[in-house]
Design a protein around this motif. Structure first.
Motif, PDB file in Angstrom:
ATOM      1  N   THR A 194       0.809  -1.351  -0.049  1.00 54.71           N
ATOM      2  CA  THR A 194       0.308  -0.089   0.006  1.00 54.71           C
ATOM      3  C   THR A 194       0.873   1.301  -0.113  1.00 54.71           C
ATOM      4  O   THR A 194       1.695   1.453   0.855  1.00 54.71           O
ATOM      5  CB  THR A 194      -0.997   0.043   1.551  1.00 54.71           C
ATOM      6  N   MET A 195       0.720   2.003  -0.996  1.00 57.46           N
ATOM      7  CA  MET A 195       1.316   3.375  -0.888  1.00 57.46           C
ATOM      8  C   MET A 195       0.326   4.576  -1.081  1.00 57.46           C
ATOM      9  O   MET A 195      -0.641   4.465  -1.799  1.00 57.46           O
ATOM     10  CB  MET A 195       2.484   3.713  -2.339  1.00 57.46           C
ATOM     11  N   MET A 196       0.746   5.291  -0.042  1.00 57.89           N
ATOM     12  CA  MET A 196      -0.319   6.366   0.259  1.00 57.89           C
ATOM     13  C   MET A 196       0.296   7.779   0.212  1.00 57.89           C
ATOM     14  O   MET A 196       1.310   7.972   0.265  1.00 57.89           O
ATOM     15  CB  MET A 196      -1.039   6.259   2.005  1.00 57.89           C
ATOM     16  N   ASN A 197      -0.603   8.817   0.185  1.00 57.39           N
ATOM     17  CA  ASN A 197      -0.130  10.185   0.107  1.00 57.39           C
ATOM     18  C   ASN A 197      -0.478  10.624   1.674  1.00 57.39           C
ATOM     19  O   ASN A 197      -0.646   9.868   2.447  1.00 57.39           O
ATOM     20  CB  ASN A 197      -0.798  11.094  -0.739  1.00 57.39           C
ATOM     21  N   GLU A 198       0.047  11.990   1.926  1.00 60.98           N
ATOM     22  CA  GLU A 198      -0.165  12.447   3.212  1.00 60.98           C
ATOM     23  C   GLU A 198      -1.595  12.418   3.791  1.00 60.98           C
ATOM     24  O   GLU A 198      -1.618  12.477   4.944  1.00 60.98           O
ATOM     25  CB  GLU A 198       0.295  13.897   3.461  1.00 60.98           C
ATOM     26  N   GLU A 199      -2.614  12.329   3.021  1.00 61.76           N
ATOM     27  CA  GLU A 199      -3.878  12.176   3.595  1.00 61.76           C
ATOM     28  C   GLU A 199      -4.240  10.882   3.693  1.00 61.76           C
ATOM     29  O   GLU A 199      -5.611  10.391   4.328  1.00 61.76           O
ATOM     30  CB  GLU A 199      -4.979  12.734   2.522  1.00 61.76           C
ATOM     31  N   GLY A 200      -3.362   9.697   3.354  1.00 61.51           N
ATOM     32  CA  GLY A 200      -3.812   8.374   3.786  1.00 61.51           C
ATOM     33  C   GLY A 200      -4.352   7.559   2.500  1.00 61.51           C
ATOM     34  O   GLY A 200      -4.931   6.749   2.491  1.00 61.51           O
ATOM     35  N   ASN A 201      -4.551   8.527   1.315  1.00 63.19           N
ATOM     36  CA  ASN A 201      -5.256   7.876  -0.026  1.00 63.19           C
ATOM     37  C   ASN A 201      -4.243   6.720  -0.777  1.00 63.19           C
ATOM     38  O   ASN A 201      -3.142   7.045  -0.526  1.00 63.19           O
ATOM     39  CB  ASN A 201      -5.644   8.881  -0.806  1.00 63.19           C
ATOM     40  N   LEU A 202      -5.122   5.698  -1.077  1.00 58.70           N
ATOM     41  CA  LEU A 202      -4.204   4.727  -1.848  1.00 58.70           C
ATOM     42  C   LEU A 202      -3.986   5.557  -3.379  1.00 58.70           C
ATOM     43  O   LEU A 202      -4.826   5.835  -3.972  1.00 58.70           O
ATOM     44  CB  LEU A 202      -4.949   3.652  -1.932  1.00 58.70           C
ATOM     45  N   ILE A 203      -2.544   5.862  -3.293  1.00 55.59           N
ATOM     46  CA  ILE A 203      -2.277   6.536  -4.804  1.00 55.59           C
ATOM     47  C   ILE A 203      -1.255   5.761  -5.596  1.00 55.59           C
ATOM     48  O   ILE A 203      -1.076   6.155  -6.788  1.00 55.59           O
ATOM     49  CB  ILE A 203      -1.681   7.857  -4.393  1.00 55.59           C
ATOM     50  N   ALA A 204      -0.901   4.653  -5.149  1.00 57.49           N
ATOM     51  CA  ALA A 204       0.130   3.660  -6.135  1.00 57.49           C
ATOM     52  C   ALA A 204       0.343   2.291  -5.420  1.00 57.49           C
ATOM     53  O   ALA A 204      -0.002   2.031  -4.099  1.00 57.49           O
ATOM     54  CB  ALA A 204       1.455   4.519  -6.165  1.00 57.49           C
ATOM     55  N   VAL A 205       0.803   1.411  -6.377  1.00 56.80           N
ATOM     56  CA  VAL A 205       1.047   0.263  -5.942  1.00 56.80           C
ATOM     57  C   VAL A 205       2.649  -0.066  -6.085  1.00 56.80           C
ATOM     58  O   VAL A 205       3.223   0.001  -6.820  1.00 56.80           O
ATOM     59  CB  VAL A 205       0.272  -1.015  -6.783  1.00 56.80           C
ATOM     60  N   PRO A 206       3.326  -0.352  -4.756  1.00 60.08           N
ATOM     61  CA  PRO A 206       4.774  -0.703  -4.933  1.00 60.08           C
ATOM     62  C   PRO A 206       4.987  -1.736  -5.533  1.00 60.08           C
ATOM     63  O   PRO A 206       4.535  -2.651  -5.519  1.00 60.08           O
ATOM     64  CB  PRO A 206       5.058  -0.868  -3.477  1.00 60.08           C
ATOM     65  N   THR A 207       6.373  -1.747  -6.551  1.00 63.28           N
ATOM     66  CA  THR A 207       6.461  -2.935  -7.472  1.00 63.28           C
ATOM     67  C   THR A 207       7.931  -2.952  -7.396  1.00 63.28           C
ATOM     68  O   THR A 207       8.647  -2.027  -7.447  1.00 63.28           O
ATOM     69  CB  THR A 207       6.027  -2.451  -8.815  1.00 63.28           C
ATOM     70  N   TYR A 208       8.656  -4.035  -7.147  1.00 62.89           N
ATOM     71  CA  TYR A 208       9.898  -4.492  -7.292  1.00 62.89           C
ATOM     72  C   TYR A 208      10.375  -4.910  -8.705  1.00 62.89           C
ATOM     73  O   TYR A 208       9.831  -6.272  -9.047  1.00 62.89           O
ATOM     74  CB  TYR A 208      10.286  -5.540  -6.114  1.00 62.89           C
ATOM     75  N   ILE A 209      11.012  -4.158  -9.444  1.00 69.49           N
ATOM     76  CA  ILE A 209      11.076  -4.358 -10.996  1.00 69.49           C
ATOM     77  C   ILE A 209      12.573  -5.075 -11.107  1.00 69.49           C
ATOM     78  O   ILE A 209      13.451  -4.425 -10.908  1.00 69.49           O
ATOM     79  CB  ILE A 209      10.825  -3.180 -11.654  1.00 69.49           C
ATOM     80  N   ASN A 210      12.589  -6.041 -11.879  1.00 69.88           N
ATOM     81  CA  ASN A 210      13.658  -6.884 -12.180  1.00 69.88           C
ATOM     82  C   ASN A 210      13.996  -6.499 -13.640  1.00 69.88           C
ATOM     83  O   ASN A 210      13.018  -7.328 -14.516  1.00 69.88           O
ATOM     84  CB  ASN A 210      13.843  -8.350 -11.951  1.00 69.88           C
ATOM     85  N   SER A 211      14.686  -5.624 -14.203  1.00 68.79           N
ATOM     86  CA  SER A 211      14.921  -5.192 -15.745  1.00 68.79           C
ATOM     87  C   SER A 211      16.262  -6.126 -16.283  1.00 68.79           C
ATOM     88  O   SER A 211      17.008  -6.559 -15.446  1.00 68.79           O
ATOM     89  CB  SER A 211      14.991  -3.758 -15.646  1.00 68.79           C
ATOM     90  N   ASN A 212      16.600  -5.695 -17.461  1.00 67.75           N
ATOM     91  CA  ASN A 212      17.790  -6.266 -17.768  1.00 67.75           C
ATOM     92  C   ASN A 212      19.030  -5.641 -17.265  1.00 67.75           C
ATOM     93  O   ASN A 212      20.211  -6.081 -17.452  1.00 67.75           O
ATOM     94  CB  ASN A 212      17.878  -6.233 -19.514  1.00 67.75           C
ATOM     95  N   TYR A 213      18.819  -4.601 -16.817  1.00 64.40           N
ATOM     96  CA  TYR A 213      19.899  -3.630 -16.432  1.00 64.40           C
ATOM     97  C   TYR A 213      20.158  -3.605 -14.913  1.00 64.40           C
ATOM     98  O   TYR A 213      21.154  -3.513 -14.315  1.00 64.40           O
ATOM     99  CB  TYR A 213      19.711  -2.169 -16.678  1.00 64.40           C
ATOM    100  N   GLU A 214      18.960  -3.516 -13.991  1.00 62.94           N
ATOM    101  CA  GLU A 214      19.095  -3.376 -12.704  1.00 62.94           C
ATOM    102  C   GLU A 214      17.844  -3.877 -11.979  1.00 62.94           C
ATOM    103  O   GLU A 214      16.915  -3.899 -12.739  1.00 62.94           O
ATOM    104  CB  GLU A 214      19.199  -1.731 -12.471  1.00 62.94           C
ATOM    105  N   THR A 215      17.910  -3.937 -10.697  1.00 60.40           N
ATOM    106  CA  THR A 215      16.747  -4.147  -9.859  1.00 60.40           C
ATOM    107  C   THR A 215      16.332  -3.112  -8.990  1.00 60.40           C
ATOM    108  O   THR A 215      17.192  -2.611  -8.267  1.00 60.40           O
ATOM    109  CB  THR A 215      17.071  -5.375  -8.984  1.00 60.40           C
ATOM    110  N   PHE A 216      15.247  -2.350  -9.111  1.00 64.26           N
ATOM    111  CA  PHE A 216      14.827  -1.353  -8.253  1.00 64.26           C
ATOM    112  C   PHE A 216      13.383  -1.396  -7.954  1.00 64.26           C
ATOM    113  O   PHE A 216      12.286  -1.895  -8.615  1.00 64.26           O
ATOM    114  CB  PHE A 216      15.229  -0.148  -9.172  1.00 64.26           C
ATOM    115  N   GLY A 217      12.985  -0.304  -6.990  1.00 62.71           N
ATOM    116  CA  GLY A 217      11.644  -0.254  -6.506  1.00 62.71           C
ATOM    117  C   GLY A 217      11.108   1.126  -7.348  1.00 62.71           C
ATOM    118  O   GLY A 217      11.569   2.205  -7.365  1.00 62.71           O
ATOM    119  N   ARG A 218       9.859   0.672  -7.443  1.00 59.92           N
ATOM    120  CA  ARG A 218       8.888   1.819  -8.393  1.00 59.92           C
ATOM    121  C   ARG A 218       7.537   1.420  -7.582  1.00 59.92           C
ATOM    122  O   ARG A 218       7.147   0.443  -6.995  1.00 59.92           O
ATOM    123  CB  ARG A 218       8.906   1.745  -9.726  1.00 59.92           C
ATOM    124  N   ALA A 219       6.620   2.437  -8.064  1.00 59.65           N
ATOM    125  CA  ALA A 219       5.024   2.412  -7.683  1.00 59.65           C
ATOM    126  C   ALA A 219       4.236   2.647  -8.828  1.00 59.65           C
ATOM    127  O   ALA A 219       4.382   3.751  -9.458  1.00 59.65           O
ATOM    128  CB  ALA A 219       4.858   3.166  -6.252  1.00 59.65           C
TER     129      ALA A 219
END
Length: 596
Positions: A194-219
């Motif tokens: 669960t990713m929220m803004n300062e008001e606590g609204n659900l605004i994104a889904v955290p995703t752990y991405i494995n690309s051909n170049y790197e592993t990184f966190g995005r939402a």
């Protein structure tokens, strides 16, 4: 154990209400951010834990939003057999895995999945309504520098729910979808959380991405997932009822034991034990249990249940031999006996400076229980007293049986083959949560063990040829002091290709012969691995070969498949052709003579 209750919240969590809940905590409340555990079904029907992730409840009937890579096996590119949803009733406690779930829909391109909690709870009752976050109120009005927070169960965050904060540091298009970048912690465990803004609204889904170049966190931003949910919810789903039933049975057993602080196994020998409230039960499985002390996991007990295929000598000398074989000859330097289940049992221990490492071995007919446990020095003897209470509670509730039930034939609905037990041998299924399917023995007094196991082929990996398979086995399994005496790269078992080799080595007291055969089925490699003392070898070779010769494939319509269908099914070698009932094995005489 906290009672299974739903707090007096409305089913739909308000945004700020949920944020306050995370920041302030409220024991007894049901948290909409859930932990997801994915399991595969072994060929013996046992649940095998594969990975963990996070998710968010988005409807009152238990619909969970998560990432596709949380519910799809990366090796096979197929949905996992079992999904467990774990909920937190207290932010300070480990989540409770009370629900199995069905994968309703998944899309690997956008990396989203919908998981529906099943109607029947694992333990306790199903709530009338699940507390949830309303995804239709999700907004995407964030600007660079705005604060965001993430709730989930990352692998780096321990066993309780993890809450981190950060800021929006940019946006990025990946695979055609827009993600926000943030310095809030996102790793492989809180993917789908669960990713929220300062008001606590659900605004994104955290995703752990494995690309051909790197592993990184995005939402993944709300604009992307809201339309996807609306288009895909309500699908019939992908479900394995048999696997879900097995998983529910395991969790019911564990949660019941945790609630009662005691457990009794229903199968022979009716092993039971009790614990004080100062101890936690982490695992109760068919073949093991794991215990630890509350607030001090340095104090632990690991118990291993095993069943011998022949009656074993119930003597201290034999138990010492077994313990040294299991745990090493030189580490446990002290020895005495303890009273456990009305028996004098061998107790070995070693002082570490911080405490003592201990091992015990207990037999009851053909059943045996080995335990290793640690007692720290820094608690004024409290852990040692509690350990003695635990040992005193261990009982066997069934009378001694010296002859175990064995199989005339190894078969089952999940096994891709069946084999018959060689004459004079004993064979049984393995119930451990690993790739071992069965084991067999031909003699109670000698080293003579045969293990049948498998390896499921990852997607995109082709079968090895016989020559390649032999070389791979030599590189991985043959010891430096071991000599390969026989090899056959052209094994054929019921029309399936494979390879076989024999090797020999010496230890302090014995000459050991190894026989290893591999059979290639379209989706698995099946291993037959046999170790035997040289004096028993000639007798065992015939049994080993008869086991292979009894192999019959249970893969439906295998013979009718074309080479192209093999390749499409699981990368079967294009030049392979199955001829049912065709066998090409070396002779026992050829293998025996190679050792001369």
């Amino acid at each position: 154990m906290i009672a299974f209750i739903i707090a007096a919240y409305a089913s739909h969590f308000g945004a700020q209400e949920f944020l306050n809940y995370l920041l302030e905590g409220d024991p007894g409340a049901f948290n909409p951010t859930v932990k997801i555990m994915a399991f595969e079904e072994s060929l013996n029907g046992q649940p095998i834990a594969f990975l963990d992730g996070s998710g968010t409840l988005i409807s009152e009937d238990g619909l969970v939003l998560t990432n596709a890579h949380v519910v799809v096996n990366p090796d096979t590119n197929r949905p996992f057999d079992m999904i467990n949803v774990c909920v937190s009733f207290d932010l300070k406690e480990e989540p409770e895995c009370r629900f199995t779930a069905t994968i309703e829909r998944y899309d690997e391109r956008i990396d989203l999945a919908l998981v529906q909690i099943n109607d029947t709870p694992v333990f306790g009752r199903l709530p009338d309504e699940f507390p949830y976050l309303n995804y239709t109120e999700s907004v995407d009005t964030l600007e660079l520098g705005d604060r965001v927070s993430v709730a989930g169960y990352p692998t780096s965050g321990g066993i309780t729910i993890h809450y981190t904060e950060g800021q929006v540091s940019g946006y990025e298009v990946y695979n055609g979808y827009t993600y926000l970048k943030t310095d809030a912690d996102i790793d492989s465990g809180n993917s789908g959380g669960t990713m929220m803004n300062e008001e606590g609204n659900l605004i994104a889904v955290p995703t752990y991405i494995n690309s051909n170049y790197e592993t990184f966190g995005r939402a993944l931003i709300a604009d992307e997932f809201v339309d996807w949910i609306n288009s895909n919810r309500g699908e019939p789903g992908v479900e394995n009822p048999r696997a879900n039933e097995a998983l529910a049975k395991e969790w019911t057993r564990l949660l019941s034991a945790q609630e009662k602080q005691k457990h009794e196994y229903t199968s022979y020998p009716g092993l039971s034990f009790e614990l004080s409230e100062e101890w936690l039960i982490h695992e109760i499985a068919d073949e093991s249990f794991i215990l630890s002390k509350v607030g001090d996991q340095n104090s632990y007990v690991n118990g291993y249940l095993d069943y011998d295929l022949f009656e074993q000598e119930d003597s201290h000398e034999n138990h010492l031999k077994i313990l040294h074989g299991l745990y090493g000859d030189h580490y446990y330097t002290n020895q005495d006996t303890k009273q456990v289940a009305g028996k004098d049992v061998v107790h070995l221990w070693h002082n570490t400076g911080d405490g003592t490492d201990n091992v015990l071995y207990i037999t009851h007919g053909y059943f045996n229980l080995s335990m290793d446990y640690f007692i720290p020095n820094n608690d004024n003897g409290e852990s040692e007293r509690e350990m003695e209470e635990f040992l005193a509670s261990i009982t066997f509730n069934e009378p001694i049986k010296n002859t175990p039930p064995t199989l005339e034939e190894l078969t089952g609905p999940l096994l891709p083959f069946k084999v018959k037990t060689p004459e004079g041998w004993r064979l049984e299924k393995e119930m451990g949560h690993n790739s071992s399917i069965a084991r067999a023995e031909s003699n109670p007094n000698l080293i003579s063990r045969l293990i049948i196991s498998y390896w499921e082929l990852p997607q995109g990996l082709t079968h090895l040829t016989g020559e390649e398979g032999l070389q791979n086995d030599f590189d991985l399994y043959v010891l430096e002091e071991e000599r390969v005496t026989f090899q056959d790269p052209n094994l054929i078992i019921d029309g399936l290709p494979g390879w076989l080799y024999a090797s020999e080595r010496e230890n302090d007291t014995h000459e050991i012969i190894t026989l290893s055969a591999t059979i290639l089925s379209p989706m698995h490699e099946i291993y037959f691995f046999h170790e035997v003392e040289r004096d028993q070898f000639e007798q065992d070779v015939a049994g080993f070969l008869s086991l292979l010769e009894s192999y019959q494939s249970q893969v439906p319509d295998l013979v009718e498949m074309t080479a192209e269908e093999y390749v499409a099914m699981d990368h079967w070698p294009e030049d392979s052709k199955v001829q049912e009932g065709v066998y090409q094995l070396p002779s026992a005489e050829a293998i025996i003579s190679s050792l001369q």
